[in-house]
Design a protein around this motif. Structure first.
Motif, PDB file in Angstrom:
ATOM      1  N   LEU A 109      -4.394 -52.301  46.309  1.00 29.28           N
ATOM      2  CA  LEU A 109      -3.176 -53.322  46.345  1.00 29.28           C
ATOM      3  C   LEU A 109      -2.862 -53.730  44.997  1.00 29.28           C
ATOM      4  CD1 LEU A 109      -5.270 -56.034  48.508  1.00 29.28           C
ATOM      5  CD2 LEU A 109      -3.250 -54.645  49.046  1.00 29.28           C
ATOM      6  N   THR A 110      -3.841 -53.637  44.046  1.00 34.82           N
ATOM      7  CA  THR A 110      -3.064 -53.873  42.633  1.00 34.82           C
ATOM      8  C   THR A 110      -2.316 -52.640  42.170  1.00 34.82           C
ATOM      9  OG1 THR A 110      -5.120 -52.941  41.609  1.00 34.82           O
ATOM     10  CG2 THR A 110      -5.320 -55.200  42.045  1.00 34.82           C
ATOM     11  N   GLY A 111      -2.456 -51.333  42.719  1.00 32.63           N
ATOM     12  CA  GLY A 111      -1.641 -50.260  42.107  1.00 32.63           C
ATOM     13  C   GLY A 111      -0.369 -50.230  42.990  1.00 32.63           C
ATOM     14  N   ALA A 112      -0.294 -50.703  44.146  1.00 32.68           N
ATOM     15  CA  ALA A 112       1.041 -50.462  44.828  1.00 32.68           C
ATOM     16  C   ALA A 112       1.903 -51.890  44.683  1.00 32.68           C
ATOM     17  CB  ALA A 112       0.758 -50.332  46.210  1.00 32.68           C
ATOM     18  N   TRP A 113       1.251 -52.977  44.496  1.00 33.07           N
ATOM     19  CA  TRP A 113       1.983 -54.099  44.369  1.00 33.07           C
ATOM     20  C   TRP A 113       1.959 -54.567  42.822  1.00 33.07           C
ATOM     21  CZ3 TRP A 113       0.276 -53.764  49.228  1.00 33.07           C
ATOM     22  CH2 TRP A 113       1.218 -53.841  50.199  1.00 33.07           C
ATOM     23  N   ARG A 114       2.983 -54.226  41.894  1.00 35.07           N
ATOM     24  CA  ARG A 114       3.134 -54.675  40.773  1.00 35.07           C
ATOM     25  C   ARG A 114       2.480 -55.929  40.256  1.00 35.07           C
ATOM     26  NH1 ARG A 114       6.929 -52.039  36.955  1.00 35.07           N
ATOM     27  NH2 ARG A 114       6.994 -53.371  35.145  1.00 35.07           N
ATOM     28  N   ARG A 115       3.137 -57.087  40.992  1.00 36.74           N
ATOM     29  CA  ARG A 115       2.975 -58.414  40.754  1.00 36.74           C
ATOM     30  C   ARG A 115       1.342 -58.713  40.943  1.00 36.74           C
ATOM     31  NH1 ARG A 115       6.050 -63.049  40.179  1.00 36.74           N
ATOM     32  NH2 ARG A 115       4.867 -64.193  38.620  1.00 36.74           N
ATOM     33  N   VAL A 116       0.787 -58.073  42.043  1.00 39.09           N
ATOM     34  CA  VAL A 116      -0.738 -58.164  42.162  1.00 39.09           C
ATOM     35  C   VAL A 116      -1.381 -57.800  41.127  1.00 39.09           C
ATOM     36  CG1 VAL A 116      -2.650 -57.886  43.981  1.00 39.09           C
ATOM     37  CG2 VAL A 116      -0.405 -58.544  44.622  1.00 39.09           C
ATOM     38  N   GLY A 117      -1.114 -56.342  40.713  1.00 38.91           N
ATOM     39  CA  GLY A 117      -1.650 -55.973  39.553  1.00 38.91           C
ATOM     40  C   GLY A 117      -1.677 -56.610  38.403  1.00 38.91           C
ATOM     41  N   GLU A 118      -0.510 -57.069  37.899  1.00 38.10           N
ATOM     42  CA  GLU A 118      -0.214 -57.640  36.682  1.00 38.10           C
ATOM     43  C   GLU A 118      -1.537 -59.008  36.797  1.00 38.10           C
ATOM     44  OE1 GLU A 118       3.721 -58.938  36.510  1.00 38.10           O
ATOM     45  OE2 GLU A 118       4.318 -57.142  36.044  1.00 38.10           O
ATOM     46  N   ILE A 119      -1.616 -59.676  37.863  1.00 39.35           N
ATOM     47  CA  ILE A 119      -2.530 -60.875  37.806  1.00 39.35           C
ATOM     48  C   ILE A 119      -3.854 -60.610  38.076  1.00 39.35           C
ATOM     49  CG2 ILE A 119      -3.017 -62.762  39.550  1.00 39.35           C
ATOM     50  CD1 ILE A 119      -0.063 -63.032  40.341  1.00 39.35           C
ATOM     51  N   LEU A 120      -4.271 -59.762  38.794  1.00 45.05           N
ATOM     52  CA  LEU A 120      -5.778 -59.121  38.920  1.00 45.05           C
ATOM     53  C   LEU A 120      -6.421 -58.086  38.052  1.00 45.05           C
ATOM     54  CD1 LEU A 120      -5.879 -59.216  43.044  1.00 45.05           C
ATOM     55  CD2 LEU A 120      -6.645 -61.139  41.465  1.00 45.05           C
ATOM     56  N   GLN A 121      -5.524 -57.384  37.665  1.00 44.35           N
ATOM     57  CA  GLN A 121      -6.082 -56.107  36.956  1.00 44.35           C
ATOM     58  C   GLN A 121      -6.903 -56.603  35.650  1.00 44.35           C
ATOM     59  OE1 GLN A 121      -5.462 -53.002  34.467  1.00 44.35           O
ATOM     60  NE2 GLN A 121      -7.216 -52.435  35.790  1.00 44.35           N
TER      61      GLN A 121
END
Lengths: 283, 257
Positions: A109-121
Motif C-alpha cells: 500500500l505505501t509503495g504503490a500509492w504515493r500519498r499513502v506512502g508519504e503519510i505512513l512511511q
C-alpha cells in the motif's frame, strides 16, 4: 538495518553460474572429500572438548559432549524435545505468517500509492527505530504468558523486515513499464496484480527468506523471557539450574530446527523465482 | 487527421512553461519523426499524445475525438525493456489482447501473424532473459502492433542497440508499418534515423519548444534503406539537418541556463 535486503541481480547470478572450477577431480569426489574433512574437524573438536572438560575448564561451565549426548538422548526418548520443539516451531510459523502478511500488505500500500506512502512511511520508520525488546513488557501485559505473546513478539520483528523489502520492491518497479501496460489496456487492479506484485516478488522473497531465522529468534527470546514451554524455556531453565548439558542440548535442538527451516525456505524461493534464472542456466 | 495537438500549453513544476501554444498534426498512415536535442521536450509531446500527461490548456484530438485520460488506441514503445521478465515471449506479445478481453483462439491467431511479421516465430516460448537485444526489440514491436492500433508512439525505441542491429530493425519497422498502414510518431535525436524512416521530419528546439523546420522526405513508403543511404538527397539532407540540430541544441541550452 534500515536498508532492504537486495535480491541477487541477474548479472551476479549468471556470473556465479558461469565460473566453473577447473577439472582436476570429479565434483562428486570433491564433495565426499569435503564431507570427510568436515566430519574429522567436528569430531576432533568434540574429542578436544571431552578431554578439556574438567581438566582445563570447569565442567560446570562447558559440560562435555558425552553428557550432552546423553541429555539429548534422554529428551528424545521422554518426549521433551518433540513437545517443546513443536511449541517453538508453531509459534515461529504463526509469528512469521502474521508478520509477513502485515508487512507485505502495508509495504504494498505505501509503495504503490504515493500519498499513502508519504503519510505512513515516516510513522513506520519511527516504530522501526524503537528497540523491539522494549515492547516485551507491554506485550506480556496485553497477551499474558501464553502462545500469543511469543507469536506477537516474533511477528513484530518479521513485520519490519518484510515491510521494508516489499516497500522498496514496489517502489523499484519501472514507471515506464507501468505506463506501457496501462496503455495496453490494463486497469489499476490489473497493473497491481500483473505488474507490481510480480515485479516486487524478488524483493519480497528476499525479505521473507531472511526473516524466517528472525522469527525463530523472536520466539526463542520470548520463551526465554517468560514461558513455561518451548526451546527457549529449556535453554533458560538449563542455565538457571547450572546445567550446561541441558543448555547445550537445547542449543543443539535449535540448530537442527534452524537448518531444516533454512533448507525449506531456500527450496521454496528457488522454485518461485525460476524465471529469473532461465537465461543464465542455458549458458 | 489522426493526431491533432492543438495550441497546447504544458509545463512542469518550478520550470518555465515548456509548451506555450504548441501544435502538431499527424495524418493517417503518416510516419512523422520528431528530431531534436536531448531534453528539449520531445518525450513530453509523446506522453501528451499517449494521454499519460494532460495539457494545462489547449486540446489533444485523436481520431477526431478529444482525448480524455489514457489513449488506448496507440502502440507505445520506449527505449527501456518493458517486457515482463516472468512471462514468455508469446505471453508478453499477447498481453494487450488478454487485457482487452480478446478470446484465446483469436489471440493465438494474432500471435501467429505477429511473430511471423517480426521474425520471432521460433522464439515464442522463450523468456525475455534468453533473448538478445534485437529479439527483445522485435518482441516489443510485436506487442505494440498486435492490437492493431492506428498509431505507434515510439520514443527512441532502438536507442540502446548497436549500429548494425539498428539498421536491421529500421528496415523491419518500415516493412511492418508499410504492411499494416499504421501511422508512426517517432522520437529521435539521431539525424540519419529520422531521414531513413520518416515521411516528414519536424525539427524541434528552444524553450518554449517550437518547430524550427518541417521537411518532407522524398523516398516513399517502399524505400530500400541500403539504396537510400547512397543517394545524394540523403547526404544533402543530413548535412542540412546537422546544421539545424546544432542550432536547436544551442537554442535549447541557452534558454535552460
Amino acid at each position: 538495518m534500515t536498508a532492504p535486503v537486495r535480491p541477487a541481480s541477474q548479472a551476479q547470478l549468471s556470473a556465479r553460474r558461469r565460473r566453473k572450477a577447473p577439472v582436476r577431480i570429479s565434483p562428486a569426489r570433491r564433495a565426499v572429500e569435503n564431507l570427510v574433512i568436515q566430519i574429522i574437524l567436528i569430531g576432533a573438536f568434540l574429542v578436544l572438548w571431552e578431554y578439556a572438560s574438567d581438566r582445563w575448564v570447569p565442567k560446570l561451565m562447558v559440560s562435555k559432549p558425552s553428557d550432552i549426548g546423553a541429555q539429548i538422548w534422554k529428551w528424545t526418548l521422554d518426549g521433551t524435545f518433540v513437545r517443546n520443539l513443536w511449541v517453538t516451531v508453531q509459534a515461529t510459523a504463526l509469528g512469521f505468517l502474521l508478520g509477513a502478511a502485515a508487512g507485505m500488505v502495508l509495504g504494498f500500500l505505501t509503495g504503490a500509492w504515493r500519498r499513502v506512502g508519504e503519510i505512513l512511511q515516516p510513522i513506520v520508520t519511527a516504530f522501526y527505530t524503537l528497540p523491539r525488546l522494549a515492547l516485551a513488557p507491554l506485550f506480556l501485559l496485553w497477551f499474558g504468558l501464553g502462545m500469543e505473546f511469543r507469536v506477537m513478539f516474533s511477528a513484530t520483528i518479521v513485520f519490519f523486515l518484510v515491510y521494508y523489502n516489499t516497500y522498496f520492491g514496489v517502489r523499484e518497479v519501472s514507471q515506464e513499464l507501468i505506463a506501457a501496460v496501462r496503455i495496453m489496456g490494463a486497469n489499476p487492479l490489473q497493473v497491481a496484480l500483473r505488474v507490481i506484485v510480480p515485479s516486487a516478488l524478488v524483493w519480497v522473497a528476499a525479505g521473507l527468506k531472511i526473516s524466517v531465522p528472525y522469527a525463530l529468534v523472536g520466539v526463542v527470546v520470548a520463551e526465554m523471557l517468560a514461558s513455561d514451554e518451548g526451546m527457549g524455556f529449556l535453554l533458560s531453565r538449563g542455565a538457571s539450574q547450572f546445567s550446561a548439558a541441558q543448555t547445550f542440548a537445547a542449543i543443539f535442538g535449535l540448530l537442527v530446527v534452524a537448518l531444516v527451516v533454512d533448507w525449506l525456505i531456500t527450496a521454496l524461493t528457488n522454485r518461485a523465482l525460476r524465471w529469473k534464472t532461465a537465461g543464465s542456466m542455458q549458458n | 487527421m489522426l493526431l491533432d495537438i492543438n495550441d497546447v500549453h504544458f509545463g512542469y513544476q518550478n520550470e518555465v512553461e515548456l509548451l506555450q501554444g504548441f501544435s502538431l498534426h499527424v495524418e493517417q498512415g503518416e510516419f512523422v519523426a520528431l528530431l531534436g536535442p536531448s531534453g528539449c521536450g520531445k518525450s513530453t509531446l509523446m506522453n501528451l499524445a499517449a494521454g499519460l500527461l494532460n495539457p494545462l490548456r489547449g486540446g489533444v484530438n485523436f481520431g477526431g475525438h478529444p482525448l480524455h485520460g489514457l489513449n488506448r488506441d496507440v502502440g507505445y514503445m520506449t527505449q527501456g525493456d518493458t517486457l515482463l521478465p516472468w512471462a514468455t515471449v508469446a505471453k508478453n506479445i499477447t498481453l494487450p489482447l488478454e487485457l482487452r478481453g480478446v478470446p484465446k483462439a483469436q489471440r493465438e491467431e494474432k500471435l501467429d501473424k505477429a511473430v511471423r511479421l517480426v521474425n520471432l516465430a521460433e522464439h515464442r516460448n522463450k523468456y525475455p532473459s534468453e533473448l538478445s537485444g534485437g529479439m527483445k526489440r522485435r518482441a516489443l514491436l510485436a506487442r505494440s502492433i498486435i492490437y492493431d492500433p492506428p498509431m505507434l508512439l515510439m520514443d527512441e525505441p532502438f536507442g540502446a542497440l548497436d549500429a548494425q542491429l539498428r539498421e536491421v530493425m529500421h528496415q523491419e519497422l518500415l516493412n511492418t508499418v508499410a504492411r499494416t498502414g499504421q501511422s508512426v510518431l517517432f522520437i529521435t535525436h539521431d539525424i540519419s534515423e529520422a531521414i531513413l524512416l520518416a515521411d516528414r521530419i519536424i525539427v524541434l528546439g528552444g524553450l518554449p519548444l517550437r518547430v524550427l523546420e518541417e521537411t518532407e522526405v522524398p523516398f516513399g513508403k517502399d524505400r530500400k534503406l541500403s539504396e537510400v543511404r547512397t543517394t545524394k538527397t540523403y547526404a544533402d539532407m543530413e548535412v542540412h539537418l546537422r546544421e539545424l540540430l546544432r542550432k536547436a541544441d544551442a537554442l535549447t541550452k541557452s534558454k535552460q541556463h
